[in-house]
Scaffold this motif. Structure first.
Motif, PDB file in Angstrom:
ATOM      1  N   ASP A  87      22.343 -61.204  45.400  1.00 29.02           N
ATOM      2  CA  ASP A  87      23.082 -62.041  46.355  1.00 29.02           C
ATOM      3  C   ASP A  87      24.411 -61.392  46.754  1.00 29.02           C
ATOM      4  OD1 ASP A  87      21.017 -63.811  46.130  1.00 29.02           O
ATOM      5  OD2 ASP A  87      22.137 -65.352  45.041  1.00 29.02           O
ATOM      6  N   GLU A  88      25.109 -60.832  45.770  1.00 31.29           N
ATOM      7  CA  GLU A  88      26.397 -60.199  46.071  1.00 31.29           C
ATOM      8  C   GLU A  88      26.203 -58.917  46.881  1.00 31.29           C
ATOM      9  OE1 GLU A  88      30.443 -59.572  46.369  1.00 31.29           O
ATOM     10  OE2 GLU A  88      29.285 -61.375  45.868  1.00 31.29           O
ATOM     11  N   LEU A  89      25.135 -58.172  46.592  1.00 28.35           N
ATOM     12  CA  LEU A  89      24.850 -56.965  47.373  1.00 28.35           C
ATOM     13  C   LEU A  89      24.665 -57.320  48.842  1.00 28.35           C
ATOM     14  CD1 LEU A  89      24.134 -53.974  47.744  1.00 28.35           C
ATOM     15  CD2 LEU A  89      21.773 -54.564  47.098  1.00 28.35           C
ATOM     16  N   VAL A  90      23.912 -58.364  49.113  1.00 28.92           N
ATOM     17  CA  VAL A  90      23.682 -58.768  50.503  1.00 28.92           C
ATOM     18  C   VAL A  90      25.001 -59.155  51.163  1.00 28.92           C
ATOM     19  CG1 VAL A  90      22.546 -60.452  52.003  1.00 28.92           C
ATOM     20  CG2 VAL A  90      21.297 -59.439  50.084  1.00 28.92           C
ATOM     21  N   ARG A  91      25.831 -59.897  50.457  1.00 28.80           N
ATOM     22  CA  ARG A  91      27.148 -60.266  51.017  1.00 28.80           C
ATOM     23  C   ARG A  91      27.972 -59.017  51.333  1.00 28.80           C
ATOM     24  NH1 ARG A  91      26.767 -64.105  46.663  1.00 28.80           N
ATOM     25  NH2 ARG A  91      26.329 -66.196  47.477  1.00 28.80           N
ATOM     26  N   ARG A  92      27.963 -58.067  50.426  1.00 26.02           N
ATOM     27  CA  ARG A  92      28.765 -56.842  50.631  1.00 26.02           C
ATOM     28  C   ARG A  92      28.217 -56.034  51.814  1.00 26.02           C
ATOM     29  NH1 ARG A  92      31.147 -54.733  45.645  1.00 26.02           N
ATOM     30  NH2 ARG A  92      31.812 -56.534  44.412  1.00 26.02           N
ATOM     31  N   LEU A  93      26.911 -55.934  51.925  1.00 26.15           N
ATOM     32  CA  LEU A  93      26.324 -55.176  53.037  1.00 26.15           C
ATOM     33  C   LEU A  93      26.682 -55.820  54.372  1.00 26.15           C
ATOM     34  CD1 LEU A  93      22.781 -54.342  51.590  1.00 26.15           C
ATOM     35  CD2 LEU A  93      24.662 -52.743  51.967  1.00 26.15           C
ATOM     36  N   LEU A  94      26.594 -57.142  54.431  1.00 28.91           N
ATOM     37  CA  LEU A  94      26.964 -57.824  55.666  1.00 28.91           C
ATOM     38  C   LEU A  94      28.446 -57.638  55.964  1.00 28.91           C
ATOM     39  CD1 LEU A  94      24.914 -61.148  55.330  1.00 28.91           C
ATOM     40  CD2 LEU A  94      24.340 -59.103  56.659  1.00 28.91           C
ATOM     41  N   ALA A  95      29.278 -57.633  54.917  1.00 28.00           N
ATOM     42  CA  ALA A  95      30.709 -57.415  55.103  1.00 28.00           C
ATOM     43  C   ALA A  95      31.025 -56.008  55.585  1.00 28.00           C
ATOM     44  CB  ALA A  95      31.454 -57.692  53.791  1.00 28.00           C
ATOM     45  N   GLY A 113      29.463 -54.601  57.797  1.00 30.63           N
ATOM     46  CA  GLY A 113      29.245 -54.598  59.237  1.00 30.63           C
ATOM     47  C   GLY A 113      27.881 -54.114  59.678  1.00 30.63           C
ATOM     48  N   ILE A 114      26.901 -54.067  58.774  1.00 26.27           N
ATOM     49  CA  ILE A 114      25.561 -53.656  59.202  1.00 26.27           C
ATOM     50  C   ILE A 114      25.059 -54.650  60.247  1.00 26.27           C
ATOM     51  CG2 ILE A 114      25.022 -52.531  57.007  1.00 26.27           C
ATOM     52  CD1 ILE A 114      23.238 -54.972  56.360  1.00 26.27           C
ATOM     53  N   PRO A 115      24.367 -54.168  61.281  1.00 24.25           N
ATOM     54  CA  PRO A 115      23.949 -55.095  62.343  1.00 24.25           C
ATOM     55  C   PRO A 115      22.803 -55.997  61.925  1.00 24.25           C
ATOM     56  CG  PRO A 115      23.141 -52.877  62.786  1.00 24.25           C
ATOM     57  CD  PRO A 115      24.054 -52.764  61.595  1.00 24.25           C
ATOM     58  N   ARG A 116      21.895 -55.472  61.068  1.00 20.01           N
ATOM     59  CA  ARG A 116      20.702 -56.240  60.711  1.00 20.01           C
ATOM     60  C   ARG A 116      20.259 -55.876  59.287  1.00 20.01           C
ATOM     61  NH1 ARG A 116      20.425 -54.114  65.517  1.00 20.01           N
ATOM     62  NH2 ARG A 116      19.454 -52.234  64.651  1.00 20.01           N
ATOM     63  N   LEU A 117      19.775 -56.865  58.554  1.00 19.00           N
ATOM     64  CA  LEU A 117      19.204 -56.647  57.227  1.00 19.00           C
ATOM     65  C   LEU A 117      17.785 -57.194  57.220  1.00 19.00           C
ATOM     66  CD1 LEU A 117      19.459 -55.822  54.218  1.00 19.00           C
ATOM     67  CD2 LEU A 117      20.293 -58.140  53.775  1.00 19.00           C
ATOM     68  N   LEU A 118      16.841 -56.332  56.873  1.00 13.65           N
ATOM     69  CA  LEU A 118      15.439 -56.738  56.786  1.00 13.65           C
ATOM     70  C   LEU A 118      15.063 -56.872  55.316  1.00 13.65           C
ATOM     71  CD1 LEU A 118      12.792 -57.278  58.408  1.00 13.65           C
ATOM     72  CD2 LEU A 118      12.202 -54.873  57.987  1.00 13.65           C
ATOM     73  N   ARG A 137      21.573 -62.555  61.000  1.00 10.39           N
ATOM     74  CA  ARG A 137      21.588 -61.118  60.703  1.00 10.39           C
ATOM     75  C   ARG A 137      20.544 -60.716  59.666  1.00 10.39           C
ATOM     76  NH1 ARG A 137      27.732 -60.030  59.297  1.00 10.39           N
ATOM     77  NH2 ARG A 137      27.045 -57.858  59.189  1.00 10.39           N
ATOM     78  N   ILE A 138      19.858 -61.694  59.085  1.00 12.74           N
ATOM     79  CA  ILE A 138      18.842 -61.403  58.075  1.00 12.74           C
ATOM     80  C   ILE A 138      17.486 -61.903  58.554  1.00 12.74           C
ATOM     81  CG2 ILE A 138      18.040 -61.870  55.727  1.00 12.74           C
ATOM     82  CD1 ILE A 138      20.900 -62.169  54.845  1.00 12.74           C
ATOM     83  N   ARG A 139      16.494 -61.049  58.422  1.00  9.34           N
ATOM     84  CA  ARG A 139      15.128 -61.452  58.740  1.00  9.34           C
ATOM     85  C   ARG A 139      14.217 -60.985  57.613  1.00  9.34           C
ATOM     86  NH1 ARG A 139      13.105 -61.138  64.798  1.00  9.34           N
ATOM     87  NH2 ARG A 139      14.873 -62.584  64.824  1.00  9.34           N
ATOM     88  N   ILE A 140      13.130 -61.716  57.404  1.00  7.15           N
ATOM     89  CA  ILE A 140      12.145 -61.365  56.381  1.00  7.15           C
ATOM     90  C   ILE A 140      10.932 -60.761  57.068  1.00  7.15           C
ATOM     91  CG2 ILE A 140      10.704 -62.215  54.493  1.00  7.15           C
ATOM     92  CD1 ILE A 140      12.690 -64.526  54.175  1.00  7.15           C
ATOM     93  N   ALA A 141      10.505 -59.600  56.599  1.00  5.37           N
ATOM     94  CA  ALA A 141       9.348 -58.920  57.189  1.00  5.37           C
ATOM     95  C   ALA A 141       8.083 -59.759  56.999  1.00  5.37           C
ATOM     96  CB  ALA A 141       9.166 -57.547  56.559  1.00  5.37           C
ATOM     97  N   PRO A 142       7.146 -59.704  57.953  1.00  4.48           N
ATOM     98  CA  PRO A 142       5.890 -60.442  57.801  1.00  4.48           C
ATOM     99  C   PRO A 142       5.012 -59.804  56.734  1.00  4.48           C
ATOM    100  CG  PRO A 142       5.808 -59.051  59.749  1.00  4.48           C
ATOM    101  CD  PRO A 142       7.212 -58.961  59.215  1.00  4.48           C
ATOM    102  N   ASP A 143       3.974 -60.520  56.330  1.00  2.57           N
ATOM    103  CA  ASP A 143       3.022 -59.985  55.356  1.00  2.57           C
ATOM    104  C   ASP A 143       2.143 -58.935  56.046  1.00  2.57           C
ATOM    105  OD1 ASP A 143       4.070 -61.690  53.509  1.00  2.57           O
ATOM    106  OD2 ASP A 143       2.419 -63.123  53.560  1.00  2.57           O
ATOM    107  N   LEU A 144       2.301 -57.698  55.625  1.00  2.00           N
ATOM    108  CA  LEU A 144       1.554 -56.586  56.202  1.00  2.00           C
ATOM    109  C   LEU A 144       0.800 -55.853  55.108  1.00  2.00           C
ATOM    110  CD1 LEU A 144       4.364 -55.186  58.532  1.00  2.00           C
ATOM    111  CD2 LEU A 144       2.418 -56.587  59.221  1.00  2.00           C
ATOM    112  N   ASP A 145      -0.070 -54.916  55.502  1.00  2.00           N
ATOM    113  CA  ASP A 145      -0.750 -54.074  54.529  1.00  2.00           C
ATOM    114  C   ASP A 145       0.222 -52.989  54.062  1.00  2.00           C
ATOM    115  OD1 ASP A 145      -2.730 -53.097  52.897  1.00  2.00           O
ATOM    116  OD2 ASP A 145      -4.209 -52.824  54.491  1.00  2.00           O
ATOM    117  N   ALA A 146      -0.156 -52.295  52.985  1.00  2.00           N
ATOM    118  CA  ALA A 146       0.758 -51.330  52.371  1.00  2.00           C
ATOM    119  C   ALA A 146       1.140 -50.207  53.324  1.00  2.00           C
ATOM    120  CB  ALA A 146       0.119 -50.753  51.107  1.00  2.00           C
ATOM    121  N   ASP A 147       0.171 -49.708  54.093  1.00  2.00           N
ATOM    122  CA  ASP A 147       0.493 -48.602  54.997  1.00  2.00           C
ATOM    123  C   ASP A 147       1.305 -49.067  56.200  1.00  2.00           C
ATOM    124  OD1 ASP A 147      -1.676 -50.013  55.978  1.00  2.00           O
ATOM    125  OD2 ASP A 147      -2.969 -48.268  56.278  1.00  2.00           O
ATOM    126  N   GLU A 148       1.124 -50.327  56.601  1.00  2.00           N
ATOM    127  CA  GLU A 148       1.916 -50.874  57.708  1.00  2.00           C
ATOM    128  C   GLU A 148       3.364 -51.118  57.283  1.00  2.00           C
ATOM    129  OE1 GLU A 148      -1.155 -53.498  60.334  1.00  2.00           O
ATOM    130  OE2 GLU A 148      -0.690 -54.262  58.337  1.00  2.00           O
TER     131      GLU A 148
END
Length: 416
Positions: free
Chosen positions: A256-264, A266-271, A303-314
């Motif tokens: 949780d703290e890592l995500v806060r620090r990354l957003l602080a 100034g990263i534009p997007r976190l996946l 600024r945060i999105r969760i990737a969809p369920d994909l196959d390993a190679d995707e």
């Protein structure tokens, strides 16, 4: 008349578990086998029903396989139960997995990459060991593909693992630390021709571009500049994880703290990248963990999105587009490293360090067993600060990819 053996069995890498790391092993093994011997008969042990003919898509190639169900547990009336198959094989009839093994020239067993241990409990170790004993019992050469060996808390299970590796035709470790553990297990039976140092087979996994609809849904989160994070549900969702894995730090606090620090920063997007698919609310579910992180730090999802369920190679293709990646699931990080993406890991066990060292990235490992919360954040954020060193990562990735393909040629020489 004795039937001549043909083809190989691929075990410990079923692609129907929801664990994309294990699926990555499956696809990587199939890709390497097909690369060297396109006509080789391949039987994949999985958790389906009976024996079936199928194809697996590996990159842009369809690989023909035969599937054979195998199961642990106490449903002894089932022919795919390993205990039943082993008991019947002793007195003559070979059914289910025993029959498939008896027809094969070799059993190539990767044990999920890291499951030849009692770290995940005695049941999983018993399942891995039972299949290996079955192969040896029907006289099929057993080749242990590059994997981690141990750790073992139980002397009895360690002794059983030692007997298996001593009896195997060939054993491969996926990094130097695992090789040291293998050498220790083998003891005075060590043979450099049989006991080999390799690399994780997933370094050679071909990525596959997801469908256009998936990329449209991801939008800017699949474009350069995006940072990625894999959160392990196994650790994040389990209130006893700290005790179970002997962690010094609180994983939830660090993530949780890592995500806060990354957003602080100034990263534009976190996946957020789930790498194990399980039912909502289950401890193993990475998506449940990712949702908890998002809701705690950025409930608007701006600024945060969760990737969809994909196959390993995707998902490897998606990860390959990221500017920097941090993960806890081993094969999520291998997907990044093998794509030349600067990568860090918050490691919950010893297996990560050896793999990262093989890519000259040992200093990007934050070991949850050794570091406190502040120390782990310092390691990960230092890795983030070095995210522009892509050329060094790409060089190591290409070296490991070539080794992953070359080692399968050596293995197939043993198979004949």
């Amino acid at each position: 008349m004795v039937r001549e053996r043909s083809g190989v069995v691929v075990a410990g890498a079923s692609d129907d578990t929801g664990n994309l790391g294990v699926t990555a092993l499956n696809r990587s093994i199939l890709a390497a086998l097909h690369h060297h011997r396109p006509d080789l008969e391949i039987t994949v042990f999985d958790f389906g029903q009976g024996e079936r003919v199928d194809t697996c898509r590996v990159g842009d190639t369809e690989v023909a396989v035969r599937r054979c169900a195998h199961r642990p547990g106490r449903r002894y009336w089932r022919s795919d139960n390993l205990s039943t198959a082993r008991a019947l094989a002793r007195v003559g009839p070979r059914v289910g997995p025993a029959a498939s093994l008896a027809r094969a020239r070799a059993c190539l067993d990767i044990g999920g990459g890291d499951s030849f241990t009692d770290l995940y409990g005695p049941q999983r170790f018993a399942f891995i060991a039972a299949l290996r004993r079955l192969a040896l019992g029907v006289g099929t050469p057993l080749v242990l593909l590059p994997q981690t060996y141990g750790p073992f808390r139980s002397p009895r299970r360690r002794a059983e693992a030692s007997r298996i590796v001593r009896a195997a035709t060939q054993c491969w470790a996926r990094d130097r630390r695992s090789f040291e553990a293998l050498t220790d297990l083998v003891g005075d039976a060590f043979d450099p021709a049989r006991h080999r140092l390799g690399v994780d087979v997933a370094f050679a996994l071909p990525p596959r571009r997801p469908a256009d609809a998936v990329l449209e849904a991801l939008g800017a989160w699949s474009e350069p500049g995006t940072v990625g994070l894999n959160v392990s549900g196994l650790v994040y969702n389990d209130p006893r994880a700290r005790e179970r894995y002997g962690h010094r730090l609180d994983y939830r606090v660090v993530v949780d703290e890592l995500v806060r620090r990354l957003l602080a920063e100034g990263i534009p997007r976190l996946l957020l990248v789930p790498h194990v698919h399980a039912a909502p609310g289950e401890i193993e579910s990475d998506r449940t963990a990712c949702e908890a992180v998002r809701d705690a730090v950025d409930p608007s999802g701006r600024r945060i999105r969760i990737a969809p369920d994909l196959d390993a190679d995707e998902i490897k293709w998606v990860i390959s587009r990221l500017e920097w990646f941090c993960g806890t699931r081993m094969h999520a990080t291998i997907a990044a490293l093998s794509s030349g993406v600067p990568t860090a890991t918050i490691a919950y066990s010893l297996k990560a360090l050896g793999v990262f060292e093989s890519c000259d990235a040992g200093d990007h490992v934050a070991d949850a067993r050794e570091l406190d919360e502040n120390e782990a954040l310092e390691v990960v954020l230092a890795s983030f600060a070095r995210r522009h060193e892509r050329e060094l990562v790409a060089t190591a990735a290409e070296r490991q990819r070539r080794r992953a393909l070359d080692q399968m040629a050596d293995i197939l020489e043993v198979v004949g």
